[in-house]
Each structure stands twice: as structure tokens, then as C-alpha cells.
Design an enzyme around this catalytic site. Structure first.
Site, PDB file in Angstrom:
ATOM      1  N   ARG A   1      32.306  55.083  38.939  1.00  0.00           N
ATOM      2  CA  ARG A   1      33.673  55.104  38.287  1.00  0.00           C
ATOM      3  C   ARG A   1      34.119  53.705  37.750  1.00  0.00           C
ATOM      4  O   ARG A   1      35.313  53.412  37.214  1.00  0.00           O
ATOM      5  CB  ARG A   1      34.731  55.660  39.061  1.00  0.00           C
ATOM      6  CG  ARG A   1      34.537  57.096  39.364  1.00  0.00           C
ATOM      7  CD  ARG A   1      35.497  57.909  40.288  1.00  0.00           C
ATOM      8  NE  ARG A   1      35.020  59.469  40.290  1.00  0.00           N
ATOM      9  CZ  ARG A   1      33.915  59.645  41.020  1.00  0.00           C
ATOM     10  NH1 ARG A   1      33.430  58.817  41.897  1.00  0.00           N
ATOM     11  NH2 ARG A   1      33.764  60.898  41.148  1.00  0.00           N
TER      12      ARG A   1
ATOM     13  N   GLN B   1      28.326  58.270  51.218  1.00  0.00           N
ATOM     14  CA  GLN B   1      28.181  58.977  50.298  1.00  0.00           C
ATOM     15  C   GLN B   1      27.049  58.802  49.360  1.00  0.00           C
ATOM     16  O   GLN B   1      26.961  59.564  48.081  1.00  0.00           O
ATOM     17  CB  GLN B   1      29.375  58.843  49.412  1.00  0.00           C
ATOM     18  CG  GLN B   1      30.677  59.084  50.119  1.00  0.00           C
ATOM     19  CD  GLN B   1      32.190  58.476  49.488  1.00  0.00           C
ATOM     20  OE1 GLN B   1      32.311  59.230  48.500  1.00  0.00           O
ATOM     21  NE2 GLN B   1      32.559  57.318  49.916  1.00  0.00           N
TER      22      GLN B   1
ATOM     23  N   HIS C   1      26.534  63.302  51.462  1.00  0.00           N
ATOM     24  CA  HIS C   1      25.880  63.966  50.070  1.00  0.00           C
ATOM     25  C   HIS C   1      24.589  64.136  49.903  1.00  0.00           C
ATOM     26  O   HIS C   1      23.889  64.053  48.912  1.00  0.00           O
ATOM     27  CB  HIS C   1      26.520  63.006  48.983  1.00  0.00           C
ATOM     28  CG  HIS C   1      28.092  62.968  48.773  1.00  0.00           C
ATOM     29  ND1 HIS C   1      28.769  62.194  47.922  1.00  0.00           N
ATOM     30  CD2 HIS C   1      29.022  63.791  49.281  1.00  0.00           C
ATOM     31  CE1 HIS C   1      30.067  62.463  48.049  1.00  0.00           C
ATOM     32  NE2 HIS C   1      30.230  63.321  49.005  1.00  0.00           N
TER      33      HIS C   1
ATOM     34  N   CYS D   1      12.832  74.949  48.000  1.00  0.00           N
ATOM     35  CA  CYS D   1      12.897  75.892  47.342  1.00  0.00           C
ATOM     36  C   CYS D   1      14.335  76.754  47.633  1.00  0.00           C
ATOM     37  O   CYS D   1      14.530  77.150  48.786  1.00  0.00           O
ATOM     38  CB  CYS D   1      11.777  76.913  47.607  1.00  0.00           C
ATOM     39  SG  CYS D   1      11.786  78.604  46.998  1.00  0.00           S
TER      40      CYS D   1
ATOM     41  N   CYS E   1       6.252  80.554  45.692  1.00  0.00           N
ATOM     42  CA  CYS E   1       6.845  82.049  45.783  1.00  0.00           C
ATOM     43  C   CYS E   1       7.666  82.489  44.616  1.00  0.00           C
ATOM     44  O   CYS E   1       8.151  83.567  44.290  1.00  0.00           O
ATOM     45  CB  CYS E   1       7.922  81.867  46.930  1.00  0.00           C
ATOM     46  SG  CYS E   1       9.426  81.443  46.612  1.00  0.00           S
TER      47      CYS E   1
ATOM     48  N   SER F   1      35.711  54.455  45.808  1.00  0.00           N
ATOM     49  CA  SER F   1      36.933  54.604  44.992  1.00  0.00           C
ATOM     50  C   SER F   1      38.002  55.593  45.746  1.00  0.00           C
ATOM     51  O   SER F   1      39.109  55.608  45.533  1.00  0.00           O
ATOM     52  CB  SER F   1      36.768  55.189  43.720  1.00  0.00           C
ATOM     53  OG  SER F   1      36.311  56.400  43.756  1.00  0.00           O
TER      54      SER F   1
ATOM     55  N   ASN G   1      36.764  46.578  48.667  1.00  0.00           N
ATOM     56  CA  ASN G   1      36.330  47.139  47.436  1.00  0.00           C
ATOM     57  C   ASN G   1      36.818  46.256  46.247  1.00  0.00           C
ATOM     58  O   ASN G   1      37.661  45.328  46.520  1.00  0.00           O
ATOM     59  CB  ASN G   1      37.144  48.494  47.254  1.00  0.00           C
ATOM     60  CG  ASN G   1      36.564  49.486  46.133  1.00  0.00           C
ATOM     61  OD1 ASN G   1      35.576  49.811  46.604  1.00  0.00           O
ATOM     62  ND2 ASN G   1      37.293  49.742  45.329  1.00  0.00           N
TER      63      ASN G   1
END
Ligand code: OAD
Length: 234
Positions: free
Chosen positions: A32, A98, A116, A124, A151, A188, A208
Site C-alpha cells: 500500500r 503477515q 498469512h 491438493c 488425484c 499499515s 513504520n
């Protein structure tokens, strides 16, 4: 800076929540930031969604996979290295990230919760069989889209997409966020539910480049580059 160093020493150990901003100094664009953020080039919210994965596999395994793999040759930067060192010294209990780039582990951090997911492996969607990530890449290169398991099921990366549930690491992260003070680095803090974690922390430091919606709650906010700031605090 002095106040932050003193707080870190007096309240240890800390849990650290990292976002894409900690890896920009490793050459990986974040999502971002103005001009460089991926958000401005694509709509990753859709390209990296379960909707695209299933309904538009050519977009997911084309553009989506390119976004995901943008860090393939990236190396940890001083920010990752300082955190690994702080874990050894007992200042850091664990890193909650993250990011899916594995750079904390590459820097030597042992306790890393990947809320994440990650891109080291794939599975699969039908039988759950595990594959190395390279299996997807080589099948996609051969135009096998979507890539298929023996499969017949579709193979997808072990990364959290929009529309997915979060992995068990998120519950562990919630427990840590309640127990330890927290340093947030390079996020963010706009993506839920990861951005709920700092709410639980009894002490909060935010590092940040830009302001975040949680700055008003923090004990200390340091606006600067993660690598330089952590090196100065070390
Ligand atoms: P964002 O791109 O939303 O935020 C990165 C933040 O890092 C921005 O606020 C930048 O100002 C800051 N930043 C950039 N470079 C920095 C540097 N060198 N030092 C310090 N700060 C810096 O990334 P995230 O918060 O991680 O989710 O985004 C959260 C989630 O949104 C991602 O995990 C991803 C995305 O959708 C999924 O893919 C599920």
C-alpha cells in the site's frame, strides 16, 4: 529513540508483529505505499482471492503467482537480522508475521508465526497431498493451468488468500498478543483480523514509515525505515 530502548529493555520479552514494510529494504515492494505499493498496479484483493483461484485460474496462476513470487531471490535485511539477534538475547519472545517471504527464518529467527501462511509448500485442494512450491511453478510453466494432483484435484500454495480462513498460527498469535507487549514493524495495520492483535497488547511500540490507525494507542511511535530504526535501537 532513547525512551524506546529503555522501554524495550524494561518490558522484555516482546512479541513483534511484522508486515510488508519490513521487507521493502530487501527489494520486495509492499502492498500500500504510495507509488511503489502493489495495490496501485493490481487489485491484489481479487487476484489473490479464493474466487480467482477457482473461477479464474489463468489470472491466479499468472498475475497472482507473479505477485506472490516477487521475493524469490530476496535476502533478509538488517531489520530481520536485529530481530533474530533480539530473540537470542531474550528481548523477543516470537515474531508474528503477515509476510509469506520466509525472511525472518532466513535471518535466523526460530519462533515465527506465519498468520498469512507461506510459500514453501502447496497442497491438493481435494486430497490434501503436499507438494513443494516448485511443483506448481513447473506445471504452470508447462501451461498446466490449474496445476493438478495425481488425484485430479487442484494444487494451490499454502498461503492465505482473501476468502480463506486463517491458519492455526493466528490463534497462537492471539494468545501471545494478550501475554506480551508488542512492537509492530512495517504494517499499515489496515488488514483484519491481523490488525486486531495490537489491541490486546499492554504496551505498544509502532515502527513504520507512515502513520497507522493505531498510532494513537501506542506508547511510542517511531516514523522511519525499519532497518535503520532497529539498528539504531540495537
Ligand atoms: P502494507 O503494504 O499495507 O503496509 C506496509 C507499511 O509499511 C506501510 O504503511 C509503509 O508505510 C510501511 N513501510 C514501507 N517500507 C518501510 C520501511 N522500509 N520501514 C518501515 N516501514 C515501511 O502491508 P501489510 O500491512 O503487511 O495479505 O499488509 C497486510 C496484508 O495486506 C498483507 O499480508 C497481504 C495484503 O493484502 C494477504 O495477502 C492475505
Amino acid at each position: 529513540m532513547k525512551k524506546a530502548s529503555e522501554l524495550i529493555a524494561s518490558q522484555k520479552p516482546w512479541v513483534v508483529l511484522t508486515g510488508a514494510g519490513i521487507s521493502t529494504e530487501s527489494g520486495i515492494p509492499d502492498f500500500r505505499s504510495k507509488n511503489t505499493g502493489l495495490w496501485e498496479q493490481y487489485d491484489p484483493m481479487w487476484v489473490l482471492s479464493t474466487d480467482a483461484l477457482v473461477k479464474r485460474p489463468e489470472v491466479f496462476y499468472g498475475t497472482g503467482l507473479r505477485i506472490l513470487m516477487r521475493f524469490e531471490n530476496a535476502r533478509p535485511n538488517p531489520a530481520h537480522e536485529v530481530l533474530a539477534e533480539w530473540e537470542k538475547r531474550g528481548l523477543v519472545e516470537a515474531v508474528i508475521t503477515q509476510n509469506i517471504d520466509s525472511l525472518h527464518q532466513k535471518a535466523g529467527s526460530q519462533k515465527v508465526l506465519e498468520i498469512h501462511g507461506h510459500l514453501r509448500s502447496a497442497h491438493c485442494m481435494h486430497c490434501g497431498n503436499k507438494y513443494p512450491m516448485q511443483e506448481i511453478q513447473s506445471k504452470v510453466q508447462k501451461r498446466e493451468i490449474p496445476p493438478r494432483c495425481s488425484c485430479g484435484g487442484q494444487i494451490r500454495p499454502d498461503v492465505v488468500l482473501f476468502g480463506d480462513l486463517l491458519p492455526p498460527d493466528f490463534e497462537k498469535a492471539q494468545v501471545l498478543a494478550h501475554r506480551f507487549p508488542m512492537i509492530v514493524i512495517g504494517s499499515s495495520l489496515t488488514v483484519s483480523p491481523a490488525n486486531l492483535l495490537p489491541r490486546y497488547a499492554r504496551k505498544l511500540i509502532i515502527i513504520n514509515l507512515e502513520s497507522t490507525p493505531y498510532d494513537y494507542r501506542a506508547d511510542i511511535v517511531l516514523h522511519g525505515k525499519a532497518g535503520e530504526t532497529l539498528t539504531a535501537l540495537d
